[in-house]
Design a protein around this motif. Structure first.
Motif, PDB file in Angstrom:
ATOM      1  N   ALA A  83      -8.583  -7.764   9.768  1.00  0.00           N
ATOM      2  CA  ALA A  83      -9.338  -8.960   9.407  1.00  0.00           C
ATOM      3  C   ALA A  83      -9.108  -9.329   7.954  1.00  0.00           C
ATOM      4  CB  ALA A  83     -10.831  -8.721   9.643  1.00  0.00           C
ATOM      5  N   THR A  84      -8.083  -8.777   7.348  1.00  0.00           N
ATOM      6  CA  THR A  84      -7.785  -9.063   5.948  1.00  0.00           C
ATOM      7  C   THR A  84      -6.299  -8.877   5.698  1.00  0.00           C
ATOM      8  OG1 THR A  84      -8.315  -8.479   3.656  1.00  0.00           O
ATOM      9  CG2 THR A  84      -8.205  -6.682   5.239  1.00  0.00           C
ATOM     10  N   GLN A  85      -5.793  -9.569   4.728  1.00  0.00           N
ATOM     11  CA  GLN A  85      -4.416  -9.362   4.302  1.00  0.00           C
ATOM     12  C   GLN A  85      -4.386  -8.306   3.205  1.00  0.00           C
ATOM     13  OE1 GLN A  85      -3.036 -13.228   3.122  1.00  0.00           O
ATOM     14  NE2 GLN A  85      -2.452 -13.800   5.216  1.00  0.00           N
ATOM     15  N   GLY A  86      -3.285  -7.635   3.066  1.00  0.00           N
ATOM     16  CA  GLY A  86      -3.170  -6.571   2.087  1.00  0.00           C
ATOM     17  C   GLY A  86      -2.374  -5.420   2.661  1.00  0.00           C
ATOM     18  N   ASN A  87      -2.462  -4.268   2.034  1.00  0.00           N
ATOM     19  CA  ASN A  87      -1.667  -3.130   2.480  1.00  0.00           C
ATOM     20  C   ASN A  87      -2.525  -2.045   3.096  1.00  0.00           C
ATOM     21  OD1 ASN A  87      -2.918  -2.375   0.147  1.00  0.00           O
ATOM     22  ND2 ASN A  87      -1.177  -1.279  -0.699  1.00  0.00           N
ATOM     23  N   ALA A  88      -3.611  -2.433   3.750  1.00  0.00           N
ATOM     24  CA  ALA A  88      -4.444  -1.446   4.436  1.00  0.00           C
ATOM     25  C   ALA A  88      -3.648  -0.710   5.510  1.00  0.00           C
ATOM     26  CB  ALA A  88      -5.659  -2.136   5.059  1.00  0.00           C
ATOM     27  N   ASN A  89      -2.760  -1.425   6.211  1.00  0.00           N
ATOM     28  CA  ASN A  89      -1.960  -0.772   7.249  1.00  0.00           C
ATOM     29  C   ASN A  89      -1.003   0.251   6.654  1.00  0.00           C
ATOM     30  OD1 ASN A  89      -0.439  -2.717   5.974  1.00  0.00           O
ATOM     31  ND2 ASN A  89       0.692  -3.310   7.814  1.00  0.00           N
ATOM     32  N   THR A  90      -0.506  -0.007   5.461  1.00  0.00           N
ATOM     33  CA  THR A  90       0.383   0.955   4.801  1.00  0.00           C
ATOM     34  C   THR A  90      -0.367   2.232   4.453  1.00  0.00           C
ATOM     35  OG1 THR A  90       1.696  -0.844   3.863  1.00  0.00           O
ATOM     36  CG2 THR A  90       1.917   1.327   2.841  1.00  0.00           C
ATOM     37  N   ILE A  91      -1.553   2.081   3.906  1.00  0.00           N
ATOM     38  CA  ILE A  91      -2.360   3.252   3.557  1.00  0.00           C
ATOM     39  C   ILE A  91      -2.768   4.003   4.813  1.00  0.00           C
ATOM     40  CG2 ILE A  91      -4.524   3.988   2.513  1.00  0.00           C
ATOM     41  CD1 ILE A  91      -4.286   1.662   0.604  1.00  0.00           C
ATOM     42  N   ALA A  92      -3.106   3.266   5.869  1.00  0.00           N
ATOM     43  CA  ALA A  92      -3.488   3.900   7.127  1.00  0.00           C
ATOM     44  C   ALA A  92      -2.361   4.770   7.658  1.00  0.00           C
ATOM     45  CB  ALA A  92      -3.875   2.842   8.149  1.00  0.00           C
ATOM     46  N   ARG A  93      -1.132   4.287   7.558  1.00  0.00           N
ATOM     47  CA  ARG A  93       0.004   5.074   8.052  1.00  0.00           C
ATOM     48  C   ARG A  93       0.242   6.313   7.192  1.00  0.00           C
ATOM     49  NH1 ARG A  93       0.140   0.373  10.091  1.00  0.00           N
ATOM     50  NH2 ARG A  93       1.356  -0.207  11.929  1.00  0.00           N
ATOM     51  N   ARG A  94       0.002   6.212   5.918  1.00  0.00           N
ATOM     52  CA  ARG A  94       0.139   7.390   5.059  1.00  0.00           C
ATOM     53  C   ARG A  94      -0.931   8.424   5.381  1.00  0.00           C
ATOM     54  NH1 ARG A  94       1.340   6.860  -1.075  1.00  0.00           N
ATOM     55  NH2 ARG A  94       1.857   9.020  -0.564  1.00  0.00           N
ATOM     56  N   ILE A  95      -2.112   7.955   5.733  1.00  0.00           N
ATOM     57  CA  ILE A  95      -3.156   8.883   6.154  1.00  0.00           C
ATOM     58  C   ILE A  95      -2.753   9.577   7.453  1.00  0.00           C
ATOM     59  CG2 ILE A  95      -5.532   9.042   6.987  1.00  0.00           C
ATOM     60  CD1 ILE A  95      -6.274   6.839   5.051  1.00  0.00           C
ATOM     61  N   LEU A  96      -2.208   8.812   8.392  1.00  0.00           N
ATOM     62  CA  LEU A  96      -1.770   9.398   9.661  1.00  0.00           C
ATOM     63  C   LEU A  96      -0.738  10.488   9.435  1.00  0.00           C
ATOM     64  CD1 LEU A  96      -1.429   6.206  11.922  1.00  0.00           C
ATOM     65  CD2 LEU A  96      -3.302   7.861  11.875  1.00  0.00           C
ATOM     66  N   GLU A  97       0.139  10.283   8.466  1.00  0.00           N
ATOM     67  CA  GLU A  97       1.179  11.274   8.183  1.00  0.00           C
ATOM     68  C   GLU A  97       0.604  12.565   7.624  1.00  0.00           C
ATOM     69  OE1 GLU A  97       3.737   9.304   5.481  1.00  0.00           O
ATOM     70  OE2 GLU A  97       4.598   7.931   6.974  1.00  0.00           O
ATOM     71  N   ARG A  98      -0.566  12.484   6.980  1.00  0.00           N
ATOM     72  CA  ARG A  98      -1.140  13.657   6.327  1.00  0.00           C
ATOM     73  C   ARG A  98      -2.303  14.277   7.097  1.00  0.00           C
ATOM     74  NH1 ARG A  98       0.429  14.252   1.004  1.00  0.00           N
ATOM     75  NH2 ARG A  98       2.440  13.221   0.724  1.00  0.00           N
ATOM     76  N   LEU A  99      -2.626  13.754   8.256  1.00  0.00           N
ATOM     77  CA  LEU A  99      -3.743  14.321   9.003  1.00  0.00           C
ATOM     78  C   LEU A  99      -3.418  15.746   9.446  1.00  0.00           C
ATOM     79  CD1 LEU A  99      -5.046  11.462  11.329  1.00  0.00           C
ATOM     80  CD2 LEU A  99      -6.178  12.478   9.370  1.00  0.00           C
TER      81      LEU A  99
END
Length: 243
Positions: free
Chosen positions: A46-62
């Motif tokens: 619901a917003t523009q920005g790099n939230a999806n980029t940060i989300a993917r980095r979190i997924l990589e470190r879970l």
């Protein structure tokens, strides 16, 4: 790790959310996804920005775990993660929204997703369900962001107790300073090993001191008996028959 959010877009998918947020300053859920590991199966923003980029980095470190409930903070936003049975459900919310409602949102998404796709999601390709499920993500983001009944329902279900053990960590430490966390774990293990060795050496030293004192006491006792015998023998004879 820094990111900046631009004003909400007016795309078809987020038009309703943007309209609602423009007239209200209340905190809301801004981004959500469903993934299998690092493979995103569906997402909605619901917003523009790099939230999806940060989300993917979190997924990589879970961590490799069957069940994860965690929240990460970044600036004025929180990333909430729920992992069960190989699937990860993640959302980003405004910091002021807290954790209770976002985790209720994730539980609802988990229930709807597993009912809709079941075990097929464990082998699905990337974005296999994005067309269908992104609409559900959008609808539930609006409901849990703007409908006051969402929090009431969550209280009735008792979700408050489920978030007591949620670990709050700074995303910068997790993503950019992971080596320090590993070093801390290594030092903790080393301290535990040193403490165990200290206790073992202490017990060994106690045993050695006890045996040393025992032998000393026995030596003194035998010496006293011999001394008494020699004195008696000098007065009464070797067989002590003259007294």
């Amino acid at each position: 790790f820094f990111f900046h959010f631009l004003p909400p877009s007016s795309t078809k998918q987020t038009k309703g959310m943007a309209a609602a947020s423009s007239g209200s300053s209340r905190d809301q859920i801004l981004y959500a996804l469903v993934s299998r590991g690092t493979i995103v199966l569906a997402e909605c923003s619901a917003t523009q920005g790099n939230a999806n980029t940060i989300a993917r980095r979190i997924l990589e470190r879970l961590p490799a775990s069957d069940s994860v409930r965690q929240s990460y903070t970044q600036d004025r936003h929180l990333f909430h993660i729920l992992t069960e049975e190989g699937l990860t459900f993640l959302c980003m919310s405004d910091e002021g929204m807290g954790r209770r409602v976002p985790f209720a949102f994730l539980e609802e998404i988990r229930s709807r997703f597993t009912q809709a796709y079941g075990s097929a999601a464990l082998t699905a390709l990337a974005y296999a369900y994005n067309t269908e499920f992104s609409r559900i993500l959008h609808q539930q983001m609006e409901y849990f962001s703007f409908n006051p009944n969402a929090d009431v329902i969550n209280r009735v279900r008792g979700e408050v107790n489920d978030v007591k053990n949620i670990m709050m960590e700074n995303i910068e430490k997790v993503l950019d300073r992971g080596e320090k966390i590993e070093l801390l774990i290594d030092k903790t293990d080393q301290l535990q090993g040193d403490a165990f060795a200290f206790r073992r050496n202490t017990r060994k030293l106690k045993r050695e001191m006890w045996w040393r004192n025992f032998r000393l006491a026995c030596g003194i006792g035998i010496g006293v008996i011999l001394l008494v015998y020699f004195i008696s023998a000098m007065a009464c004879g070797m067989k002590l028959n003259k007294c």
